[in-house]
Design a protein around this motif. Structure first.
Motif, PDB file in Angstrom:
ATOM      1  N   VAL A   1       0.843  -1.203   0.000  1.00 42.66           N
ATOM      2  CA  VAL A   1       0.000   0.000   0.000  1.00 42.66           C
ATOM      3  C   VAL A   1       0.874   1.246   0.000  1.00 42.66           C
ATOM      4  CG1 VAL A   1      -1.732   1.309   1.286  1.00 42.66           C
ATOM      5  CG2 VAL A   1      -1.915  -1.175   1.130  1.00 42.66           C
ATOM      6  N   TRP A   2       1.929   1.232   0.773  1.00 37.32           N
ATOM      7  CA  TRP A   2       2.850   2.377   0.822  1.00 37.32           C
ATOM      8  C   TRP A   2       3.511   2.604  -0.539  1.00 37.32           C
ATOM      9  CZ3 TRP A   2       8.343   2.368   0.463  1.00 37.32           C
ATOM     10  CH2 TRP A   2       8.931   3.612   0.716  1.00 37.32           C
ATOM     11  N   LEU A   3       3.935   1.528  -1.193  1.00 34.74           N
ATOM     12  CA  LEU A   3       4.528   1.666  -2.522  1.00 34.74           C
ATOM     13  C   LEU A   3       3.535   2.251  -3.516  1.00 34.74           C
ATOM     14  CD1 LEU A   3       6.497  -1.716  -2.760  1.00 34.74           C
ATOM     15  CD2 LEU A   3       7.469   0.575  -2.512  1.00 34.74           C
ATOM     16  N   LEU A   4       2.275   1.827  -3.429  1.00 33.47           N
ATOM     17  CA  LEU A   4       1.244   2.360  -4.310  1.00 33.47           C
ATOM     18  C   LEU A   4       1.041   3.852  -4.071  1.00 33.47           C
ATOM     19  CD1 LEU A   4      -1.027   1.869  -6.409  1.00 33.47           C
ATOM     20  CD2 LEU A   4      -2.544   1.381  -4.469  1.00 33.47           C
ATOM     21  N   ALA A   5       1.076   4.261  -2.797  1.00 32.12           N
ATOM     22  CA  ALA A   5       0.825   5.661  -2.446  1.00 32.12           C
ATOM     23  C   ALA A   5       1.903   6.593  -2.986  1.00 32.12           C
ATOM     24  CB  ALA A   5       0.699   5.805  -0.934  1.00 32.12           C
ATOM     25  N   ILE A   6       3.139   6.115  -3.149  1.00 30.91           N
ATOM     26  CA  ILE A   6       4.231   6.989  -3.587  1.00 30.91           C
ATOM     27  C   ILE A   6       4.553   6.822  -5.076  1.00 30.91           C
ATOM     28  CG2 ILE A   6       5.257   6.969  -1.282  1.00 30.91           C
ATOM     29  CD1 ILE A   6       7.399   5.038  -2.382  1.00 30.91           C
ATOM     30  N   THR A   7       3.782   5.975  -5.786  1.00 26.24           N
ATOM     31  CA  THR A   7       4.044   5.708  -7.200  1.00 26.24           C
ATOM     32  C   THR A   7       3.160   6.581  -8.084  1.00 26.24           C
ATOM     33  OG1 THR A   7       4.620   3.408  -6.702  1.00 26.24           O
ATOM     34  CG2 THR A   7       4.133   3.930  -8.993  1.00 26.24           C
ATOM     35  N   ASP A   8       3.741   7.143  -9.137  1.00 24.48           N
ATOM     36  CA  ASP A   8       2.987   7.945 -10.091  1.00 24.48           C
ATOM     37  C   ASP A   8       1.854   7.111 -10.699  1.00 24.48           C
ATOM     38  OD1 ASP A   8       2.876  10.372 -12.046  1.00 24.48           O
ATOM     39  OD2 ASP A   8       2.919   8.607 -13.359  1.00 24.48           O
ATOM     40  N   PRO A   9       0.618   7.677 -10.826  1.00 24.72           N
ATOM     41  CA  PRO A   9      -0.522   6.898 -11.330  1.00 24.72           C
ATOM     42  C   PRO A   9      -0.286   6.234 -12.678  1.00 24.72           C
ATOM     43  CG  PRO A   9      -1.298   8.930 -10.355  1.00 24.72           C
ATOM     44  CD  PRO A   9       0.202   9.013 -10.372  1.00 24.72           C
ATOM     45  N   ALA A  10       0.358   6.951 -13.619  1.00 25.26           N
ATOM     46  CA  ALA A  10       0.611   6.366 -14.938  1.00 25.26           C
ATOM     47  C   ALA A  10       1.536   5.154 -14.831  1.00 25.26           C
ATOM     48  CB  ALA A  10       1.212   7.421 -15.871  1.00 25.26           C
ATOM     49  N   LEU A  11       2.564   5.274 -13.995  1.00 26.12           N
ATOM     50  CA  LEU A  11       3.487   4.160 -13.795  1.00 26.12           C
ATOM     51  C   LEU A  11       2.782   3.016 -13.078  1.00 26.12           C
ATOM     52  CD1 LEU A  11       6.295   2.899 -13.891  1.00 26.12           C
ATOM     53  CD2 LEU A  11       6.856   4.140 -11.773  1.00 26.12           C
ATOM     54  N   ALA A  12       1.910   3.337 -12.120  1.00 24.56           N
ATOM     55  CA  ALA A  12       1.175   2.299 -11.401  1.00 24.56           C
ATOM     56  C   ALA A  12       0.295   1.504 -12.360  1.00 24.56           C
ATOM     57  CB  ALA A  12       0.331   2.922 -10.291  1.00 24.56           C
ATOM     58  N   ARG A  13      -0.385   2.192 -13.293  1.00 22.05           N
ATOM     59  CA  ARG A  13      -1.215   1.495 -14.274  1.00 22.05           C
ATOM     60  C   ARG A  13      -0.385   0.516 -15.102  1.00 22.05           C
ATOM     61  NH1 ARG A  13      -3.948   6.667 -14.830  1.00 22.05           N
ATOM     62  NH2 ARG A  13      -6.150   6.451 -14.274  1.00 22.05           N
ATOM     63  N   LEU A  14       0.781   0.977 -15.528  1.00 21.89           N
ATOM     64  CA  LEU A  14       1.645   0.126 -16.343  1.00 21.89           C
ATOM     65  C   LEU A  14       2.136  -1.079 -15.554  1.00 21.89           C
ATOM     66  CD1 LEU A  14       3.174  -0.370 -18.979  1.00 21.89           C
ATOM     67  CD2 LEU A  14       5.009   1.104 -18.103  1.00 21.89           C
ATOM     68  N   LEU A  15       2.567  -0.855 -14.328  1.00 22.12           N
ATOM     69  CA  LEU A  15       3.068  -1.953 -13.507  1.00 22.12           C
ATOM     70  C   LEU A  15       1.974  -2.966 -13.203  1.00 22.12           C
ATOM     71  CD1 LEU A  15       5.341   0.001 -10.991  1.00 22.12           C
ATOM     72  CD2 LEU A  15       6.072  -1.448 -12.892  1.00 22.12           C
ATOM     73  N   ILE A  16       0.763  -2.486 -12.931  1.00 25.28           N
ATOM     74  CA  ILE A  16      -0.346  -3.387 -12.648  1.00 25.28           C
ATOM     75  C   ILE A  16      -0.668  -4.249 -13.857  1.00 25.28           C
ATOM     76  CG2 ILE A  16      -2.838  -3.447 -12.193  1.00 25.28           C
ATOM     77  CD1 ILE A  16      -2.368  -1.039 -10.313  1.00 25.28           C
ATOM     78  N   ALA A  17      -0.658  -3.642 -15.054  1.00 25.86           N
ATOM     79  CA  ALA A  17      -0.906  -4.402 -16.273  1.00 25.86           C
ATOM     80  C   ALA A  17       0.194  -5.442 -16.505  1.00 25.86           C
ATOM     81  CB  ALA A  17      -1.006  -3.456 -17.471  1.00 25.86           C
ATOM     82  N   LEU A  18       1.445  -5.078 -16.218  1.00 23.97           N
ATOM     83  CA  LEU A  18       2.557  -6.016 -16.393  1.00 23.97           C
ATOM     84  C   LEU A  18       2.463  -7.176 -15.409  1.00 23.97           C
ATOM     85  CD1 LEU A  18       5.525  -3.535 -16.967  1.00 23.97           C
ATOM     86  CD2 LEU A  18       4.483  -5.064 -18.657  1.00 23.97           C
ATOM     87  N   ILE A  19       2.009  -6.891 -14.194  1.00 22.92           N
ATOM     88  CA  ILE A  19       1.812  -7.958 -13.202  1.00 22.92           C
ATOM     89  C   ILE A  19       0.767  -8.948 -13.699  1.00 22.92           C
ATOM     90  CG2 ILE A  19       0.927  -8.453 -10.897  1.00 22.92           C
ATOM     91  CD1 ILE A  19       2.228  -5.758 -10.028  1.00 22.92           C
ATOM     92  N   ALA A  20      -0.334  -8.414 -14.257  1.00 25.77           N
ATOM     93  CA  ALA A  20      -1.374  -9.289 -14.796  1.00 25.77           C
ATOM     94  C   ALA A  20      -0.835 -10.123 -15.953  1.00 25.77           C
ATOM     95  CB  ALA A  20      -2.565  -8.446 -15.257  1.00 25.77           C
ATOM     96  N   LEU A  21      -0.012  -9.515 -16.797  1.00 25.54           N
ATOM     97  CA  LEU A  21       0.573 -10.246 -17.923  1.00 25.54           C
ATOM     98  C   LEU A  21       1.509 -11.348 -17.429  1.00 25.54           C
ATOM     99  CD1 LEU A  21       0.749 -10.322 -21.023  1.00 25.54           C
ATOM    100  CD2 LEU A  21       2.700  -8.757 -20.861  1.00 25.54           C
TER     101      LEU A  21
END
Length: 248
Positions: free
Chosen positions: A90-110
């Motif tokens: 949760v802390w990592l999510l809070a300090i991560t830029d939203p655009a980068l978070a979207r990309l990382l989340i999609a990569l995790i799903a992939l």
């Protein structure tokens, strides 16, 4: 607008929720992996993660006694470690830029798509203490950051020669614990707002419907078809989210 969403955004959220809940009912996992990347296109990533955790907590309480009673002992060890590690995510999510978070989340799903399709372990393979511990810790971090406890948990169970019923119940037990930890951590760290439980309440009837339909289908297809179907759904969802991100 309902819960701050336009009709188009709400339609996207409902469609993604129905598909994700069906996969959860059928496979015992996959709801967050499917839902967060798509829902994250309609609402900010932080909201998508918290909504997914709320929905996971709500649907996890349905049939709680049954899934806990059918779970492998390892599920409780992984659950405890995942709960402890969730605040870090949760802390990592809070300090991560939203655009980068979207990309990382999609990569995790992939990445989860690849892991599900890996060959199974030998018939009598028993996970080591280190493997079980690592699975729990990674699951917790990914719960907090992406609302996705599944990528480390799914191969832990599905790559072993155990009954689908045992794997499914064990994963559901873990995902209930991680959803509780995700919601609690988001509230404690100030990441959550009033919108997420409101949106989760709006989407929950769709979750119930999709989960019920998936449960009806469970056991009617063989193990190989089950794994292939789920992996393909996860892959299509992740690729669609990535394509959208790279073309906006």
């Amino acid at each position: 607008m309902l819960a701050g969403l336009t009709p188009e955004q709400l339609a996207i959220a409902l469609a993604a929720t129905l598909a994700a809940a069906f996969v959860r009912g059928l496979a015992g996992f996959g709801m967050a992996i499917l839902l967060v990347p798509v829902l994250g296109l309609a609402v900010p990533p932080r909201e998508a993660v918290v909504v997914a955790n709320w929905l996971g907590l709500m649907i996890g309480l349905v049939g709680l006694k049954k899934i806990v009673g059918q779970s492998e002992r390892s599920a409780f060890v992984i659950s405890a470690l995942a709960v402890a590690a969730t605040p870090l995510g949760v802390w990592l999510l809070a300090i991560t830029d939203p655009a980068l978070a979207r990309l990382l989340i999609a990569l995790i799903a992939l990445g989860s798509f690849t892991l599900v399709l890996l060959p199974k372990r030998p018939e009598h393979h028993a996970p080591s203490t280190a493997e079980t511990g690592t699975t729990g810790l990674l699951s917790g971090v990914l719960t907090g950051f992406a609302g996705m406890p599944g990528p480390p948990v799914v191969p832990y169970y599905l790559r072993r020669e155990i009954a689908p019923q045992l794997a499914r119940a064990s994963m559901m037990t873990i995902f209930l614990a991680t959803s509780f930890a995700g919601v609690g951590s988001a509230l404690a760290l100030g990441v959550a707002t009033w919108r997420e439980p409101m949106l989760a309440a709006i989407l929950f009837p769709t979750v119930l419907l999709g989960n019920w339909l998936g449960h009806l289908a469970f056991g009617r297809i063989d193990d190989k078809a089950w794994r292939i179907f789920t992996g393909l759904v996860l892959g299509v969802s992740a690729c669609a989210a990535l394509w959208r991100l790279l073309h906006t």
